[in-house]
Design a protein around this motif. Structure first.
Motif, PDB file in Angstrom:
ATOM      1  N   UNK A  63       0.833  -1.220   0.000  1.00 61.68           N
ATOM      2  CA  UNK A  63       0.000   0.000   0.000  1.00 61.68           C
ATOM      3  C   UNK A  63       0.856   1.253   0.000  1.00 61.68           C
ATOM      4  N   UNK A  64       1.911   1.217   0.828  1.00 64.51           N
ATOM      5  CA  UNK A  64       2.781   2.398   0.928  1.00 64.51           C
ATOM      6  C   UNK A  64       3.465   2.675  -0.419  1.00 64.51           C
ATOM      7  N   UNK A  65       3.874   1.602  -1.073  1.00 62.77           N
ATOM      8  CA  UNK A  65       4.562   1.763  -2.364  1.00 62.77           C
ATOM      9  C   UNK A  65       3.597   2.335  -3.405  1.00 62.77           C
ATOM     10  N   UNK A  66       2.364   1.814  -3.403  1.00 63.36           N
ATOM     11  CA  UNK A  66       1.388   2.293  -4.395  1.00 63.36           C
ATOM     12  C   UNK A  66       1.056   3.765  -4.164  1.00 63.36           C
ATOM     13  N   UNK A  67       1.003   4.166  -2.882  1.00 65.07           N
ATOM     14  CA  UNK A  67       0.732   5.580  -2.593  1.00 65.07           C
ATOM     15  C   UNK A  67       1.865   6.442  -3.167  1.00 65.07           C
ATOM     16  N   UNK A  68       3.090   5.965  -3.017  1.00 61.85           N
ATOM     17  CA  UNK A  68       4.226   6.730  -3.557  1.00 61.85           C
ATOM     18  C   UNK A  68       4.153   6.807  -5.091  1.00 61.85           C
ATOM     19  N   UNK A  69       3.870   5.672  -5.707  1.00 61.60           N
ATOM     20  CA  UNK A  69       3.811   5.640  -7.181  1.00 61.60           C
ATOM     21  C   UNK A  69       2.728   6.618  -7.676  1.00 61.60           C
ATOM     22  N   UNK A  70       1.553   6.566  -7.038  1.00 61.93           N
ATOM     23  CA  UNK A  70       0.451   7.440  -7.477  1.00 61.93           C
ATOM     24  C   UNK A  70       0.837   8.913  -7.325  1.00 61.93           C
ATOM     25  N   UNK A  71       1.534   9.201  -6.224  1.00 61.09           N
ATOM     26  CA  UNK A  71       1.940  10.597  -5.988  1.00 61.09           C
ATOM     27  C   UNK A  71       2.851  11.087  -7.118  1.00 61.09           C
ATOM     28  N   UNK A  72       3.770  10.232  -7.536  1.00 61.68           N
ATOM     29  CA  UNK A  72       4.760  10.665  -8.539  1.00 61.68           C
ATOM     30  C   UNK A  72       4.164  10.670  -9.950  1.00 61.68           C
ATOM     31  N   UNK A  73       3.314   9.704 -10.258  1.00 61.46           N
ATOM     32  CA  UNK A  73       2.800   9.630 -11.644  1.00 61.46           C
ATOM     33  C   UNK A  73       1.498  10.416 -11.802  1.00 61.46           C
ATOM     34  N   UNK A  74       0.961  10.912 -10.689  1.00 57.76           N
ATOM     35  CA  UNK A  74      -0.307  11.634 -10.767  1.00 57.76           C
ATOM     36  C   UNK A  74      -1.432  10.708 -11.210  1.00 57.76           C
ATOM     37  N   UNK A  75      -1.241   9.420 -11.052  1.00 56.69           N
ATOM     38  CA  UNK A  75      -2.237   8.383 -11.384  1.00 56.69           C
ATOM     39  C   UNK A  75      -2.667   8.439 -12.852  1.00 56.69           C
ATOM     40  N   UNK A  76      -1.856   9.085 -13.700  1.00 59.04           N
ATOM     41  CA  UNK A  76      -2.314   9.256 -15.081  1.00 59.04           C
ATOM     42  C   UNK A  76      -1.437   8.517 -16.090  1.00 59.04           C
ATOM     43  N   UNK A  77      -0.401   7.854 -15.615  1.00 62.81           N
ATOM     44  CA  UNK A  77       0.501   7.156 -16.549  1.00 62.81           C
ATOM     45  C   UNK A  77       1.217   6.041 -15.783  1.00 62.81           C
TER      46      UNK A  77
END
Ligand code: HEM
Length: 507
Positions: free
Chosen positions: A318-332
Motif C-alpha cells: 500500500x505504501x509503495x502504491x501511494x508513492x507511485x500514485x503521488x509521482x505519476x499523478x495516477x495518469x501514466x
C-alpha cells in the motif's frame, strides 16, 4: 613422506587450518551437513561455534565458508588477486556450459570475456537498452492483465525477452523456438544435480564411462543438454549475422549501418555491437550465451520473491502504491525517470535483494595460491564460498531479518541510507557483471506491477485467505516454491493504463 614435505614447504610455519567441525576419513564433513540443498543454514549453525571463517572438507575438497561481510570483504575484495579463480565442475563442462564466463578459470580467456561483457553492460552502456526494457515491461503488464493465472510464466518470459536485447530478436508470443531452447538449457544447468552428477564431480574419471553403463545416466542428461547449448550458441548468432550481412550489403559500409539502425533496419543489440567491434566469433557466442546462463533464473527469482513479499506484507504494498500514485499523478505508468523520486520503491528494491535468496552461497571462488589470514593457513585450490544468506540475514545489521522491511534503508531524514544491499551480487573481481542490467529490469518490473495491480492471498473454498509461507526450492539458485495467490487490477483506471501499455509495448 613426499606429501608431508610438500605440505611443510607450503606452510613452513605449520599454521593451523581455520576452525571447523571434526571430519571423518574420506567423506570429511559430508554427513554433518543437514540438508545439502540448503547447506548455508548448516554453515550458519557451525559459524556460531567455530566463527566466521569456517573450514570444511567434503571428499577431500577443501572448502572455506565466509560467514560475515567482514571476512568476505577482507578476502574476496581486498585480496582478490588470489581469490578470483573458479573450481571446475566436470558435470557443467560435460553439459556444454563450460564456456560460460561465470565459470571460466581466472586467466586470460576470462579476462577477455569479462572485458567484452563489461563494455556491453557497464553503467553507461546499459542506458542503451532502457527503451527495450521499458517496452518489454509494458508487454509484461498487459500479459498479466490478459492471463493473471500465468504470472510465473510471464515473469520468465519477461526475462527471456533478453533475446531482444542480446540479439535484437523479437520472440513469438508463444512457443518460440529460441526461447524454448534457452529456457530448457538453462533449466538443465540449474537442475544439474541429477543422480550420478555428484559422483562425476567428486571423481572426474567417471566422465569417461559410456552412456550405456549402469549409473552413467548423468551422461545421457549431459549429452542432451550439450546439444541444446550448441544450438543456443549458434542459432541466434547466425540470425544476427544474417541481419548484419543484409544491412552491410544493402547499405554498403559501417557508417551506413549506423544510419540503417537509426531507420530501424538493423536492431541494435549486444551481438550486433560486438560484430561491429570485430570481436572473435567464439568470444561473441560465449559472451551472449553467458547472459542467459547467468541472467534467467537470477532475475526471475528476485521478481518472484518480490511478488511473495508484497502478498505477505500488504502494508508495504500500500505504501509503495501511494508513492507511485503521488509521482505519476495516477495518469501514466512509471518509467525510469521516476526512479530517483521514489525513495520507498528504491528501499523495496534493496530489501528484495536482501530478503530473497537468489544465490544463497553465491558462485564459488577458488584460491590461486596458499594464504595466511588471522594466523590461519588457507591452502592453494581451496574453494571459497561467501555465505550470502548469512550476510544478508545478519541480525545485528538487519534486526528481525526474516521480516520484509524496506524502512531499514531509509534514515531518520527520510532519505536512503548508504546500504545498497549489494552483497547479493557477490564479491571482488568476479562480482556480477550484469548488476546494472539486472537492477534496472527488476526495478522497472516491480514498479510497473504495483502501479497497475494488487497482489493478495488467494482464498480457499470457505472464502478464507490461504497463508503464504516463504519457501524456496533447494539448490544453488533459490526460486520460491509455487503457491496460490491473486493478482487483480487496482481499479478500472489502472486496467486502462495496462491496456494502453499494449500499444506502447508494441512500439
Ligand atoms: C537479481 C539478479 C542477479 C543476481 C542476484 C546476480 C548475482 C550474481 C552473483 C552472486 C554472482 C557471483 C559473484 C561472485 O563470484 O562473487 C554473479 C556473477 C555473474 N553474473 Fe549475476 N546476478 C544477477 C543477474 C545477472 C544478469 C542479468 C546478468 C547478465 C546480464 C548476470 C551476469 C553475471 C555474470 C556473467 C557473472 C559471472 C562474473 C564472473 O565470473 O566474472 N547476472 N551474479
Amino acid at each position: 613422506l613426499k606429501s608431508l614435505i610438500g605440505k611443510r614447504r607450503e606452510n613452513p610455519a605449520g599454521l593451523p587450518l581455520p576452525p571447523g567441525p571434526p571430519r571423518l576419513p574420506i567423506v570429511g564433513n559430508l554427513f554433518g551437513v543437514k540438508d545439502l540443498g540448503r547447506q548455508w543454514l548448516t554453515y550458519v549453525d557451525w559459524s556460531k561455534k567455530y566463527g566466521d571463517l569456517l573450514y570444511v572438507e567434503i571428499f577431500g575438497q577443501k572448502l572455506l565458508i565466509l560467514n560475515s561481510e567482514k571476512v568476505a570483504e577482507e578476502l574476496l575484495d581486498k585480496r582478490s588477486q588470489n581469490y578470483s579463480d573458479r573450481p571446475q565442475v566436470p558435470m557443467v563442462t560435460l553439459m556444454g556450459w563450460g564456456f560460460t564466463m561465470g565459470l571460466l578459470p581466472y586467466g586470460p580467456i576470462w579476462r577477455k570475456h569479462r572485458k567484452v561483457m563489461h563494455q556491453a553492460l557497464n553503467l553507461q552502456a546499459v542506458l542503451n537498452y532502457r527503451h527495450i526494457q521499458l517496452n518489454k515491461v509494458r508487454q509484461l503488464v498487459w500479459n498479466i492483465l490478459q492471463a493473471p493465472d500465468e504470472m510465473e510464466a510471464h515473469l520468465k518470459t519477461q526475462v527471456l525477452c533478453r533475446l531482444t536485447l542480446v540479439y535484437g530478436y523479437e520472440m513469438e508470443p508463444r512457443n518460440d523456438l529460441f526461447a524454448s531452447i534457452v529456457d530448457r538449457a538453462a533449466c538443465m544447468l540449474t537442475n544439474s544435480f541429477v543422480p550420478g552428477a555428484a559422483l562425476v564431480n567428486a571423481f572426474p574419471v567417471f566422465q569417461y564411462l559410456p552412456e550405456w553403463c549402469p549409473g552413467a545416466g548423468f551422461k545421457k542428461y549431459a549429452n542432451e543438454c550439450k546439444k541444446l547449448v550448441r544450438k543456443l550458441r549458434d542459432l541466434p548468432y547466425e540470425y544476427v549475422q544474417k541481419q548484419m550481412v543484409f544491412v552491410h550489403f544493402s547499405l554498403l559500409g559501417r557508417e551506413l549501418t549506423r544510419i540503417g539502425k537509426a531507420e530501424g533496419i538493423a536492431p541494435h543489440s549486444m551481438v550486433s555491437e560486438m560484430l561491429e567491434h570485430k570481436e572473435e566469433e567464439d568470444v561473441i557466442k560465449s559472451v551472449a550465451g553467458t547472459v542467459y546462463a547467468a541472467a534467467i533464473e537470477t532475475s526471475s527469482s528476485a521478481l518472484s520473491a518480490f511478488v511473495m513479499a508484497m502478498i505477505i506484507f500488504p502494508s508495504v504494498q500500500e505504501k509503495a502504491q501511494a508513492e507511485i500514485d503521488r509521482i505519476t499523478g495516477e495518469s501514466r505508468l512509471p518509467d525510469f525517470s521516476d526512479r530517483e523520486s521514489m525513495v520507498y520503491m528504491e528501499a523495496i528494491y534493496r530489501e528484495v535483494l536482501r530478503w530473497s535468496q537468489v544465490t544463497p552461497l553465491g558462485v564459488p571462488h577458488m584460491t590461486t595460491n596458499s594464504d595466511i589470514y588471522n594466523g590461519y593457513f588457507i591452502p592453494k585450490d581451496t574453494v571459497v564460498f561467501a555465505n550470502i544468506w548469512s550476510i544478508t540475514h545478519n541480525e545485528e545489521k538487519y534486526p528481525d531479518p526474516m521480516r520484509f522491511m524496506p524502512e531499514r534503508y531509509i534514515g531518520a531524514d527520510g532519505q536512503l541510507t548508504g546500504d545498497l544491499a549489494e552483497h547479493q551480487f557477490g564479491f571482488g573481481r568476479r562480482k556480477c557483471v550484469g548488476k546494472y542490467l539486472a537492477e534496472a529490469s527488476v526495478w522497472i518490473a516491480m514498479v510497473s506491477i504495483l502501479a497497475v495491480f494488487n497482489l493478495s492471498k488467494a482464498k480457499n473454498e470457505q472464502g478464507r485467505d490461504i497463508d503464504v509461507i516463504p519457501e524456496y526450492k533447494s539448490g544453488i539458485l533459490g526460486h520460491p516454491i509455487p503457491y496460490s495467490f491473486s493478482i487483480t487490477p487496482r481499479s478500472p483506471r489502472t486496467a486502462r493504463l495496462a491496456q494502453d501499455a499494449e500499444s506502447d509495448g508494441n512500439m
